[in-house]
Design a protein around this motif. Structure first.
Motif, short mmCIF file in Angstrom:
data_model
loop_
_atom_site.label_atom_id
_atom_site.label_comp_id
_atom_site.label_asym_id
_atom_site.label_seq_id
_atom_site.Cartn_x
_atom_site.Cartn_y
_atom_site.Cartn_z
N ARG A 409 0.40 -7.02 -15.78
CA ARG A 409 0.38 -7.23 -14.34
C ARG A 409 1.61 -6.61 -13.68
O ARG A 409 1.52 -6.01 -12.60
CB ARG A 409 0.32 -8.73 -14.06
N LEU A 410 2.74 -6.72 -14.38
CA LEU A 410 3.97 -6.16 -13.83
C LEU A 410 3.88 -4.63 -13.73
O LEU A 410 4.29 -4.05 -12.72
CB LEU A 410 5.17 -6.56 -14.70
N ARG A 411 3.36 -4.02 -14.77
CA ARG A 411 3.23 -2.57 -14.72
C ARG A 411 2.25 -2.11 -13.64
O ARG A 411 2.44 -1.07 -13.00
CB ARG A 411 2.76 -2.06 -16.09
N GLU A 412 1.21 -2.90 -13.44
CA GLU A 412 0.26 -2.57 -12.37
C GLU A 412 0.95 -2.59 -11.02
O GLU A 412 0.76 -1.69 -10.19
CB GLU A 412 -0.90 -3.55 -12.41
N LEU A 413 1.75 -3.60 -10.81
CA LEU A 413 2.47 -3.68 -9.54
C LEU A 413 3.48 -2.54 -9.40
O LEU A 413 3.66 -1.99 -8.31
CB LEU A 413 3.18 -5.04 -9.44
N GLU A 414 4.12 -2.16 -10.49
CA GLU A 414 5.08 -1.06 -10.42
C GLU A 414 4.39 0.28 -10.12
O GLU A 414 4.93 1.10 -9.38
CB GLU A 414 5.84 -0.97 -11.75
N ARG A 415 3.18 0.48 -10.73
CA ARG A 415 2.46 1.71 -10.45
C ARG A 415 2.04 1.80 -8.98
O ARG A 415 2.14 2.86 -8.35
CB ARG A 415 1.22 1.81 -11.35
N ASP A 416 1.57 0.70 -8.44
CA ASP A 416 1.18 0.70 -7.02
C ASP A 416 2.37 1.02 -6.14
O ASP A 416 2.27 1.81 -5.19
CB ASP A 416 0.58 -0.65 -6.64
#
Length: 754
Positions: A409-416
């Motif tokens: 979830r953290l990586r998803e937020l960082e990509r966005d």
């Protein structure tokens, strides 16, 4: 009482119609030249009219002046600052140059030039301001009359008048079309240079229009770039505001989630991930080892199940012990072979060797079974090892999924957040570039040659118009000749008769001078001018009928035609007179029961004639009249009504013809036209030969063919055909070199006394 009985034709040879000559040329160059020569007057008349019309139109045309300016598309890029343009420069491409040519021809650019030069107030380009004159005024009046008439009788009644705005738009559209017709835009070869030429009645106006087009084209390019850049800046500015808020919101979401999940260091590789990677590498090796052992065990079992020999099984096992035993077995087999050659099969040494060989083979089998058992155990151990490692990696993967759920979830937020930040920076850079470009715009083309005022008119081009007029005159004259020849359905030469009718061409009978133009005088011309071409043609006709090859013994000849006014009666009477003057006993019978033309032409008022002889009311000697001048005997017709009697179908007619055949050397029957009267077709079956006459170049071929078909239907002995009222001088232009006489008339005309 006389009864009808068909004529007996067994006493004369049958005559068939010769087939037309089908050996004509596909392209008759000589025939084309003859057609052109005989229509020479028509050719020159039409050509002269066309050429004169073009000359008159040329000299009435208003002088036109053409001025041209040249615009070059510059393929070179000028970069003051290395910035990417909103609207890129034109690529050095042939299709692009052609596109720019069409832009120069566009209505939008024409509209700008009209406003620049106020051409709406110029009658040369605005048709609404012109005052029509001459033909144009008459055409406009006629068009207005019929337009009003059609509008009045249309279902909707008279059309509504246009509003002032619509009328103004219509006048502007007409002015644009006029200006576009006066404009010529073309590319100079394969270069990037475009030539813009304008034509006008005024040389100054022509130069002004060409220069205005070039100027407005450059302005059009600059305005297009300015508009595109301004529109891009406005859109980028609004988009940057939205992206700025989006980037802030997504970066804040990353930091909030990191704090809540306790993932202060989410970079690098975790321990679980490392263990999973190591186990994956080991399990690959173990699976390969298991596959190898299973393959070896399977090969041995397949050999055993398929009944393979001990040698094959031992070779598959590849055991050192088995190899040693096989060597011993080979030695024993060798000794057995030696002993077998010395002793018998039951010798003690042979029995000993066999026991020794059996022991070795049994030992080989026991060793093979032991090795197979060992292989099976090794496969089981390897399989258990692989299963154990797969279970361990499964548990580690479960732990990794559970431990890293928050990391995903953290990586998803960082990509966005990273995507939004990159997009925002890209738009921000582009916005700054376009803001700087507004002051650096320049056109992709430049004017390399402005239009100057022309000194000479470009139109009308007198030499070109005269050359074009001459060419059109030649084409029109040739077309007129072609049309005249196409619609000329008459027969002109003996070759035409033989080709079209399939008949022998017996003679060309020329016309007589104007003083002998009447029917009575035409028959007398042969007596007055016995050495004329007219009299000679009649002598030729007589010779062709009486002595022609394949005609047999001919004495009684019927002269007929397809339609009236072919010169049939005059020819019959003149032919009889010529024959009588030759010393031949000749009789001419008037067989035209309806009109009695021969009797009237000869100027006779008989008291007895053909019908009286057939009815027995008069003898043949009583009815025959002799001409003192020629010695010709004539059997005329009286004026009594005979329309209802079947005269020629009676036996009396045959008996009469037989009687005159015995008394005369040549008997001529002047009959009615074969197409009009059935009596002629009946009579034609009782004569020795039928001559079909056609008027030169007047009687249609189809009509002559129809008459010939009617005669052929009753099996009439048609000997041939002849043309009457022939112009021998003109006939030579129809068949030069044909050898039929007319084409050489100018060479032997001195033999005649016309």
């Amino acid at each position: 009482m006389n009864e009808f009985k068909p004529f007996d034709r067994l006493d004369r040879p049958a005559r068939s119609r010769p087939a037309p000559d089908a050996s004509g040329e596909i392209f008759d160059l000589r025939g084309l030249w003859l057609a052109f020569r005989r229509r020479l007057a028509l050719f020159f008349a039409i050509a002269a009219l066309v050429l004169l019309a073009i000359i008159v139109v040329t000299f009435q045309m208003t002088p036109q002046y053409t001025a041209s300016a040249q615009v070059m598309l510059d393929p070179r890029d000028r970069e003051v600052v290395d910035l990417q343009a909103v609207v890129s420069g034109l690529p050095p491409d042939s299709a692009v140059v052609d596109t720019e040519v069409e832009i120069l021809r566009s209505r939008a650019l024409a509209n700008r030039v009209i406003d620049e030069l106020n051409l709406m107030a110029d009658p040369e380009f605005n048709p609404a301001l012109r005052d029509p004159e001459g033909v144009a005024r008459a055409a406009g009046a006629v068009g207005g009359f019929f337009g009003g008439l059609f509008a009045a009788i249309s279902p909707g009644g008279p059309s509504r008048s246009l509003s002032p705005a619509d009328e103004a738009d219509l006048h502007r559209a007409e002015t644009i079309e006029s200006l576009q017709r006066a404009l010529s835009v073309r590319r100079e070869g394969l270069t990037f240079v475009i030539d813009v030429a304008a034509t006008s009645e005024s040389p100054q106006k022509a130069a002004a229009i060409a220069n205005a087009y070039a100027d407005k084209y450059l302005v059009e390019q600059l305005e297009a770039k300015f508009d595109a850049t301004r529109t891009a800046n406005e859109w980028l500015e609004g988009r940057l505001a939205d992206l700025r808020e989006e980037v802030n919101a997504r970066e804040q979401a990353v930091e909030t989630y990191r704090a809540e999940a306790g993932l202060l260091n989410a970079e690098g590789e975790t321990l679980t991930e490392r263990q999973v990677a190591d186990l994956n590498a080991q399990i690959i090796l173990q699976r390969a080892d298991l596959a190898e052992k299973q393959a070896r065990l399977g090969a041995v079992r397949n050999l055993v199940s398929s009944g393979g020999s001990n040698q094959e099984i031992s070779e598959a096992l590849s055991s050192d012990v088995i190899r040693e035993l096989r060597s011993q077995r080979a030695e024993v087999v060798r000794r057995q072979a030696e002993l077998s050659s010395r002793y018998g099969e039951r010798h003690p040494e042979m029995l000993k060797v066999r026991r020794e060989l059996a022991d070795i083979e049994a030992e080989i089998e026991r060793e093979a079974e032991r090795i197979v058992t060992s292989l099976s155990n090794e496969v089981d151990v390897a399989r258990q090892r692989v299963a154990s490692m797969e279970g361990s990696i499964g548990r580690l993967r479960g732990e990794m999924v559970q431990n890293n759920s928050e990391l995903v979830r953290l990586r998803e937020l960082e990509r966005d957040a990273e995507a939004s930040r990159a997009l925002y920076e890209s738009f921000l850079t582009r916005f700054r570039q376009t803001s700087e470009q507004q002051s650096l715009q320049e056109a992709d083309a430049r004017i390399i040659s402005r239009a100057s005022i022309p000194a000479e008119a470009s139109a009308p081009n007198l030499p070109m118009n005269l050359a074009l007029g001459l060419m059109l005159a030649l084409v029109a004259g040739s077309g007129a000749v072609f049309v005249a020849e196409t619609f000329d359905q008459g027969l002109a030469t003996k070759a035409d008769m033989e080709r079209e009718l399939g008949l022998p061409a017996l003679a060309l009978i020329p016309g007589v001078p104007r003083a002998y133009a009447s029917r009575d005088n035409a028959a007398g011309y042969a007596l007055d001018k016995p050495l004329s071409s007219y009299a000679e043609s009649l002598r030729a006709l007589r010779a062709a009928v009486l002595f022609g090859r394949g005609h047999g013994d001919v004495k009684v000849v019927a002269i007929t035609s397809a339609v009236p006014r072919e010169g049939k009666t005059a020819t019959s009477l003149a032919l009889g007179r010529v024959s009588a003057k030759l010393g031949s006993r000749t009789l001419v019978i008037d067989a035209d029961l309806r009109r009695s033309m021969l009797t009237r032409t000869a100027g006779l008022t008989p008291r007895a004639g053909l019908l009286e002889v057939l009815d027995g009311r008069a003898t043949l000697d009583d009815a025959i009249t002799r001409e003192q001048a020629s010695g010709l005997d004539i059997l005329p017709l009286t004026g009594e009504d005979r329309s209802a009697s079947d005269v020629f179908g009676r036996r009396d007619m045959r008996e009469l013809l037989q009687a005159v055949r015995e008394r005369y050397e040549f008997v001529i029957l002047d009959t009615a036209p074969a197409m009009a009267v059935a009596e002629t077709r009946i009579l034609s079956t009782a004569v020795d030969a039928v001559v079909l006459l056609a008027r030169w170049r007047k009687t249609p071929r189809a009509v002559v063919k129809a008459a010939l078909d009617a005669l052929a239907h009753v099996d009439a002995p048609v000997a041939g055909a002849a043309l009457t009222q022939v112009n021998l001088s003109a006939e030579g232009r129809y068949g030069y070199g044909s050898g039929y006489g007319g084409s050489y008339y100018k060479y032997y005309s001195k033999y005649y006394e016309n």
